[in-house]
Each structure stands twice: as structure tokens, then as C-alpha cells.
Design a protein around this motif. Structure first.
Motif, PDB file in Angstrom:
ATOM      1  N   LEU A  38     -75.259 -23.889  33.100  1.00  0.00           N
ATOM      2  CA  LEU A  38     -76.532 -23.407  32.574  1.00  0.00           C
ATOM      3  C   LEU A  38     -77.111 -22.296  33.449  1.00  0.00           C
ATOM      4  O   LEU A  38     -77.545 -21.259  32.946  1.00  0.00           O
ATOM      5  CB  LEU A  38     -77.536 -24.556  32.463  1.00  0.00           C
ATOM      6  CG  LEU A  38     -78.953 -24.164  32.036  1.00  0.00           C
ATOM      7  CD1 LEU A  38     -78.958 -23.614  30.617  1.00  0.00           C
ATOM      8  CD2 LEU A  38     -79.897 -25.357  32.151  1.00  0.00           C
ATOM      9  N   LEU A  39     -77.119 -22.507  34.764  1.00  0.00           N
ATOM     10  CA  LEU A  39     -77.712 -21.512  35.666  1.00  0.00           C
ATOM     11  C   LEU A  39     -76.934 -20.198  35.658  1.00  0.00           C
ATOM     12  O   LEU A  39     -77.536 -19.120  35.644  1.00  0.00           O
ATOM     13  CB  LEU A  39     -77.834 -22.078  37.074  1.00  0.00           C
ATOM     14  CG  LEU A  39     -78.825 -23.227  37.213  1.00  0.00           C
ATOM     15  CD1 LEU A  39     -78.756 -23.840  38.604  1.00  0.00           C
ATOM     16  CD2 LEU A  39     -80.246 -22.782  36.886  1.00  0.00           C
ATOM     17  N   LEU A  40     -75.618 -20.272  35.652  1.00  0.00           N
ATOM     18  CA  LEU A  40     -74.822 -19.035  35.607  1.00  0.00           C
ATOM     19  C   LEU A  40     -74.996 -18.321  34.266  1.00  0.00           C
ATOM     20  O   LEU A  40     -75.061 -17.088  34.217  1.00  0.00           O
ATOM     21  CB  LEU A  40     -73.347 -19.331  35.888  1.00  0.00           C
ATOM     22  CG  LEU A  40     -73.047 -19.726  37.333  1.00  0.00           C
ATOM     23  CD1 LEU A  40     -71.578 -20.107  37.497  1.00  0.00           C
ATOM     24  CD2 LEU A  40     -73.446 -18.625  38.314  1.00  0.00           C
ATOM     25  N   TYR A  41     -75.093 -19.094  33.194  1.00  0.00           N
ATOM     26  CA  TYR A  41     -75.341 -18.497  31.878  1.00  0.00           C
ATOM     27  C   TYR A  41     -76.692 -17.767  31.874  1.00  0.00           C
ATOM     28  O   TYR A  41     -76.797 -16.627  31.412  1.00  0.00           O
ATOM     29  CB  TYR A  41     -75.305 -19.585  30.794  1.00  0.00           C
ATOM     30  CG  TYR A  41     -75.769 -19.084  29.443  1.00  0.00           C
ATOM     31  CD1 TYR A  41     -74.924 -18.327  28.632  1.00  0.00           C
ATOM     32  CD2 TYR A  41     -77.052 -19.359  28.994  1.00  0.00           C
ATOM     33  CE1 TYR A  41     -75.352 -17.855  27.401  1.00  0.00           C
ATOM     34  CE2 TYR A  41     -77.486 -18.890  27.761  1.00  0.00           C
ATOM     35  CZ  TYR A  41     -76.640 -18.135  26.974  1.00  0.00           C
ATOM     36  OH  TYR A  41     -77.075 -17.667  25.756  1.00  0.00           O
ATOM     37  N   MET A  42     -77.728 -18.438  32.395  1.00  0.00           N
ATOM     38  CA  MET A  42     -79.065 -17.823  32.440  1.00  0.00           C
ATOM     39  C   MET A  42     -79.074 -16.597  33.355  1.00  0.00           C
ATOM     40  O   MET A  42     -79.752 -15.608  33.083  1.00  0.00           O
ATOM     41  CB  MET A  42     -80.111 -18.841  32.899  1.00  0.00           C
ATOM     42  CG  MET A  42     -80.346 -19.982  31.927  1.00  0.00           C
ATOM     43  SD  MET A  42     -80.924 -19.421  30.319  1.00  0.00           S
ATOM     44  CE  MET A  42     -82.528 -18.767  30.752  1.00  0.00           C
ATOM     45  N   TRP A  43     -78.335 -16.669  34.464  1.00  0.00           N
ATOM     46  CA  TRP A  43     -78.257 -15.533  35.387  1.00  0.00           C
ATOM     47  C   TRP A  43     -77.646 -14.323  34.674  1.00  0.00           C
ATOM     48  O   TRP A  43     -78.164 -13.209  34.768  1.00  0.00           O
ATOM     49  CB  TRP A  43     -77.441 -15.913  36.623  1.00  0.00           C
ATOM     50  CG  TRP A  43     -77.456 -14.847  37.666  1.00  0.00           C
ATOM     51  CD1 TRP A  43     -76.485 -13.904  37.890  1.00  0.00           C
ATOM     52  CD2 TRP A  43     -78.500 -14.576  38.597  1.00  0.00           C
ATOM     53  NE1 TRP A  43     -76.874 -13.062  38.909  1.00  0.00           N
ATOM     54  CE2 TRP A  43     -78.099 -13.461  39.363  1.00  0.00           C
ATOM     55  CE3 TRP A  43     -79.733 -15.170  38.853  1.00  0.00           C
ATOM     56  CZ2 TRP A  43     -78.889 -12.930  40.378  1.00  0.00           C
ATOM     57  CZ3 TRP A  43     -80.525 -14.640  39.870  1.00  0.00           C
ATOM     58  CH2 TRP A  43     -80.101 -13.533  40.611  1.00  0.00           C
ATOM     59  N   ASP A  44     -76.546 -14.561  33.958  1.00  0.00           N
ATOM     60  CA  ASP A  44     -75.913 -13.465  33.212  1.00  0.00           C
ATOM     61  C   ASP A  44     -76.830 -12.945  32.109  1.00  0.00           C
ATOM     62  O   ASP A  44     -76.913 -11.742  31.872  1.00  0.00           O
ATOM     63  CB  ASP A  44     -74.586 -13.922  32.607  1.00  0.00           C
ATOM     64  CG  ASP A  44     -73.504 -14.127  33.661  1.00  0.00           C
ATOM     65  OD1 ASP A  44     -73.666 -13.627  34.796  1.00  0.00           O
ATOM     66  OD2 ASP A  44     -72.512 -14.817  33.360  1.00  0.00           O
ATOM     67  N   LYS A  45     -77.505 -13.849  31.428  1.00  0.00           N
ATOM     68  CA  LYS A  45     -78.419 -13.473  30.346  1.00  0.00           C
ATOM     69  C   LYS A  45     -79.564 -12.595  30.873  1.00  0.00           C
ATOM     70  O   LYS A  45     -80.015 -11.675  30.185  1.00  0.00           O
ATOM     71  CB  LYS A  45     -78.978 -14.757  29.725  1.00  0.00           C
ATOM     72  CG  LYS A  45     -79.467 -14.621  28.346  1.00  0.00           C
ATOM     73  CD  LYS A  45     -78.307 -14.706  27.372  1.00  0.00           C
ATOM     74  CE  LYS A  45     -78.869 -14.820  25.979  1.00  0.00           C
ATOM     75  NZ  LYS A  45     -78.252 -13.902  25.058  1.00  0.00           N
ATOM     76  N   ALA A  46     -80.026 -12.869  32.092  1.00  0.00           N
ATOM     77  CA  ALA A  46     -81.122 -12.100  32.681  1.00  0.00           C
ATOM     78  C   ALA A  46     -80.738 -10.645  32.924  1.00  0.00           C
ATOM     79  O   ALA A  46     -81.606  -9.780  33.030  1.00  0.00           O
ATOM     80  CB  ALA A  46     -81.582 -12.749  33.993  1.00  0.00           C
ATOM     81  N   ALA A  47     -79.438 -10.363  32.993  1.00  0.00           N
ATOM     82  CA  ALA A  47     -78.973  -8.994  33.254  1.00  0.00           C
ATOM     83  C   ALA A  47     -78.397  -8.312  32.020  1.00  0.00           C
ATOM     84  O   ALA A  47     -77.907  -7.190  32.100  1.00  0.00           O
ATOM     85  CB  ALA A  47     -77.919  -9.020  34.351  1.00  0.00           C
ATOM     86  N   GLU A  48     -78.468  -8.991  30.891  1.00  0.00           N
ATOM     87  CA  GLU A  48     -77.822  -8.511  29.677  1.00  0.00           C
ATOM     88  C   GLU A  48     -78.169  -7.059  29.316  1.00  0.00           C
ATOM     89  O   GLU A  48     -77.309  -6.276  28.946  1.00  0.00           O
ATOM     90  CB  GLU A  48     -78.222  -9.426  28.510  1.00  0.00           C
ATOM     91  CG  GLU A  48     -77.134  -9.669  27.537  1.00  0.00           C
ATOM     92  CD  GLU A  48     -77.529 -10.762  26.557  1.00  0.00           C
ATOM     93  OE1 GLU A  48     -76.667 -11.591  26.269  1.00  0.00           O
ATOM     94  OE2 GLU A  48     -78.691 -10.788  26.088  1.00  0.00           O
ATOM     95  N   SER A  49     -79.424  -6.697  29.427  1.00  0.00           N
ATOM     96  CA  SER A  49     -79.841  -5.354  29.008  1.00  0.00           C
ATOM     97  C   SER A  49     -79.861  -4.345  30.162  1.00  0.00           C
ATOM     98  O   SER A  49     -80.273  -3.202  29.975  1.00  0.00           O
ATOM     99  CB  SER A  49     -81.229  -5.427  28.369  1.00  0.00           C
ATOM    100  OG  SER A  49     -82.175  -5.854  29.324  1.00  0.00           O
ATOM    101  N   LEU A  50     -79.404  -4.756  31.338  1.00  0.00           N
ATOM    102  CA  LEU A  50     -79.445  -3.872  32.512  1.00  0.00           C
ATOM    103  C   LEU A  50     -78.139  -3.092  32.664  1.00  0.00           C
ATOM    104  O   LEU A  50     -77.066  -3.608  32.338  1.00  0.00           O
ATOM    105  CB  LEU A  50     -79.686  -4.690  33.781  1.00  0.00           C
ATOM    106  CG  LEU A  50     -81.006  -5.429  33.878  1.00  0.00           C
ATOM    107  CD1 LEU A  50     -81.026  -6.301  35.126  1.00  0.00           C
ATOM    108  CD2 LEU A  50     -82.171  -4.450  33.897  1.00  0.00           C
TER     109      LEU A  50
END
Length: 197
Positions: A38-50
Motif C-alpha cells: 500500500l505505501l509503495l503504491y501510494m508513493w508511486d501515485k504521489a509522483a504520477e503527474s511529476l
């Protein structure tokens, strides 16, 4: 200036997820494999548009569970901050004990939807605290200065200076600062004594 990736993860995405699905997120964070996923998924999601150059590796991202003033608390070690507006640590504090899945004593009302992630009417949303990087210096101790902050919905409150970061005892002192701030849990059942005269 805060890097967008760690700021977006710690200040927006994670707290919103915790408040939107408190029961499900607590269960997932309690399982080490699901928590990591979950945490790694959220971490990746936080950078999706960067753009790729603004993405930060999740080095140092780590979760552990603690009791803080009688409350179950998920402590999240974040990648080391490089500027104010980023956080060293995040804590998700649950005011109530986990519901027993085998307890069927509560009968739902007819108009209640039986959805797993809905809050029961008496459940309190978890509180979300951060040990934030700040400017200045720690006059008395080695380490970088911090602030004890709390997010509640769209409100960001800074409670008090936090323990210096970058020390072996930073996480423990952060948890102690939270215990001092929260105080003891109120007694769930008041004690009553009848005295006859």
C-alpha cells in the motif's frame, strides 16, 4: 522549497486515504506485506503527474506500530526531508481499539448500508500528525529543528517545536511528544460507588 513528491505523499494523499477508508487502511497497515504494498503504491501515485527528475526514491520509507498514551499508532518513517514543507515522520493515531471481527453484538439499522469502509456512527476518525522540517537551529541539542504538526481535513495546525531530527532517539521522542499532547484515554466506563448512610 518542498519537493512536490514527498510533500504530496505526506500532506495530501496519505491523510486523505486514511480518513476516507479508516477501517480498511488500518487493517492493511497492520499486515506487513499489505502495508509495504500500500505505501509503495501510494508513493508511486504521489509522483504520477511529476516529471522523472522530480521523483524521489522511497529510500527510508518504513512503518512500525506503537502504543501512544493507550492508542494504537502507526509510525511512518519518511525519506529524509531536504526542505521545510517536508516531514521526517508521520503518525496515524487511532483513538479507538480495533473492532473485533467476531463480535456480532451490534445489529445494523435497516437504513444502514453494509459497506466495509463506512464509519460506524460512534467511530472517531484517526488523527494524523507530522514531525515537520523547519528553519532555524536547535539551540540546546544537536540535530535539525522540527515542528509537531497535525492535519485535520483542510486545516494544518502546528502544535509546538518537536524533538531535533537526525538523532537515534528522534522517533521515540516524537512518540513521547504525541503522548504528552494527547494525554490519557478517557475511561470508557465511569466508576460509580453507592454509599448508604
Amino acid at each position: 522549497m518542498a519537493r512536490p513528491h514527498p510533500h504530496h505523499f505526506a500532506y495530501l494523499m496519505l491523510p486523505q486515504l486514511v480518513w476516507r477508508r479508516p477501517g480498511a487502511v488500518r487493517r492493511e497497515l497492520s499486515d506487513p506485506l499489505l502495508a509495504r504494498e500500500l505505501l509503495l503504491y501510494m508513493w508511486d501515485k504521489a509522483a504520477e503527474s511529476l516529471p522523472p527528475r522530480e521523483r524521489v526514491a522511497p529510500r527510508g520509507l518504513h512503518l512500525s506500530w506503537h502504543q501512544v498514551a493507550g492508542r494504537a499508532t502507526a509510525l511512518l518513517q519518511l525519506p529524509p526531508p531536504q526542505a521545510t514543507g517536508e516531514a521526517h515522520l508521520a503518525a496515524i493515531v487511532y483513538e479507538q481499539a480495533e473492532a473485533d471481527p467476531d463480535d456480532h453484538s451490534r445489529i445494523p439499522d435497516d437504513d444502514e448500508e453494509a459497506e466495509d469502509d463506512d464509519l460506524p456512527p460512534d467511530e472517531v476518525l484517526p488523527r494524523y500528525f507530522l514531525l515537520e522540517a523547519t528553519l532555524g537551529r536547535s539551540p540546546e541539542e544537536a540535530g535539525t529543528p522540527t515542528m509537531l504538526g497535525e492535519l485535520r481535513g483542510e486545516h494544518h495546525r502546528r502544535h509546538a517545536p518537536g524533538p531535533p531530527a537526525g538523532r537515534p532517539d528522534t522517533a521515540g521522542r516524537f512518540l513521547q511528544a504525541l503522548a504528552d499532547l494527547l494525554g490519557p484515554l478517557p475511561d470508557s466506563v465511569p466508576f460509580m460507588r453507592v454509599v448508604r448512610g
